[in-house]
Design an enzyme around this catalytic site. Sequence first.
Site, PDB file in Angstrom:
ATOM      1  N   HIS A 186       0.805  -1.223   0.000  1.00 14.06           N
ATOM      2  CA  HIS A 186       0.000   0.000   0.000  1.00 14.06           C
ATOM      3  C   HIS A 186       0.837   1.271   0.000  1.00 14.06           C
ATOM      4  CE1 HIS A 186      -4.223   0.860  -0.206  1.00 14.06           C
ATOM      5  NE2 HIS A 186      -4.527  -0.312   0.293  1.00 14.06           N
ATOM      6  N   ASP A 459     -10.944  -1.748 -20.214  1.00 16.25           N
ATOM      7  CA  ASP A 459     -11.340  -2.535 -21.391  1.00 16.25           C
ATOM      8  C   ASP A 459     -10.135  -3.341 -21.885  1.00 16.25           C
ATOM      9  OD1 ASP A 459     -12.288  -3.564 -23.755  1.00 16.25           O
ATOM     10  OD2 ASP A 459     -12.501  -1.623 -24.762  1.00 16.25           O
TER      11      ASP A 459
END
EC number: 2.3.1.-
Length: 534
Positions: A186, A459
């Site tokens: 993180h 996509d």
Amino acid sequence: MKSNVDTVLDGYTSVPVGVLDSTLANTDILTRITLVFPSSLSLSALQESWYALVRSWPILAARVRATPSTPSGLSYLIPTPATLESLETRSRNSASKPLEKHIVLLDQSSRSFSDYHPIVAKAVHSNLDRNNISIGGAPLVEHEKATICSNACTSWKQLIKQDQAFVTAQATKFADATTVTISFSHILGDAFTIKHIFQGWQTALNGQAVQELQDVGKDPFIKYLPKDTNDKKHKKNKKSEPAPDLPLQWFRYGLARKIKLISLLLWEVKVKKPEKTLGQYYIYLPQAKVDELMAQARSDLEQLRSSSATSATERDLNVSTFNVLFAWLLQNIHASTAIKPSKTSSVICIINAKTRPPAGHVPADYPRHQLWGGALGAPLRPLSAAEYVTLPLGQLALHIRESITEQVDPENIRKSVVMALKHSMWKKPSGELLFFSQNPNTYWCGCTEWRSAKFHTIDFSAAATPHHDAIQPTAAPAASVNPVAITTNMETPMTKRNRWALLGEANNGIWFTGGLTANEASNKNGFGRYIFVE
């Protein structure tokens, strides 16, 4: 014991980690974010495009090491071009260990996704109920690790010692779906960071050049770092300087409250609800149900408006979709959990200084890339457990919105940043205990929000197998291939209990995930009211 000497590796360039990214809230957590595509994608296309991305952004292949001379105490050791070439060669070698690979490919095309993750498989096959909410468990832990993150680091101690990238990828192909995962520490940043990496991956997959990152090494919050308390001049004047104010709903615990909180947490974790009784669950709200909840919230607030003596001009009664979704989640968490109704419940959500900068910020402070984080904890005003269950949905959503409005005030954001840098730097934590409840004997839970990152817009149609394996210059472009679900997991030395994530939109609905016991997941007053997928 931490070293006093900066780590240096031949063939690597040292770039300091940002100070806010190096706080314990980030160093403690290793996260995996997975996009599930309802198509058989080309593993080779995913592999080649990932390597192309790493060559453009070599920080993705960086090692993380202690560098005490830097403000954060940590640095990315970014491979030089020659070193990166060597690392890629090693990664491509089938004999290399998983931890030596930038990306792992797993072909499970003989298996159906239903065998792995039933509730998400229903999204893959467009079989989730479009009018009712569904809930289902996560995959078995050992299966999930093998499927999404077999090359990922599993602890911070491992990460800062091993010859291993702090960001890795894995793609696994099933007969009817493909999972694509980014695993990371993180310290890399937040959900916006991972969305940015997926976008870069998409660009490379489309055969386009990925632009180099600008301002690598620029620290967005360095000017908020408090003076070094080891500085002699600062120590001399320390008594005359006022202590910085804490942000709203944060409290400094003395010894008595510290002992009380720790003892209550140990009782909760070891006796009342041991970690082994918790499981991870996924919840899907179809768009029709989201619309229904929004209509209900608006109706509740219209009733409040008409029954209240307060003029509408004095109190803004508008709420957002996030406010309503969070309210719905909190209602169900509290209804499903055995909490004394009169007990105070302290709830923390995540706000982001990327979109809500602190006071004193100027645009030039922030780097021109997204590989850094701005997430901060923002406690809501406290309510009783009973109020979370019984308040009308719209009123609870309003409570959330008004609490967050206070929290995102620029001056309060500044206090939140300063608090994190003063007390929870990995390099030198203050040792003070700060908590988001005045009373240690409170029920607490938290939720992060990834919906605004819009993972559903990624996509990967360029990797669709029929299109990729038979590319013709005159062929029509493949239809969009967007994820139908977002899944996640994390490694942390702390408990995973009471932690939730609003994962975001996919498959014309909203996904959540969080930890529950089996009894909580089936409680007929809460989550047990919904369709259980197994």
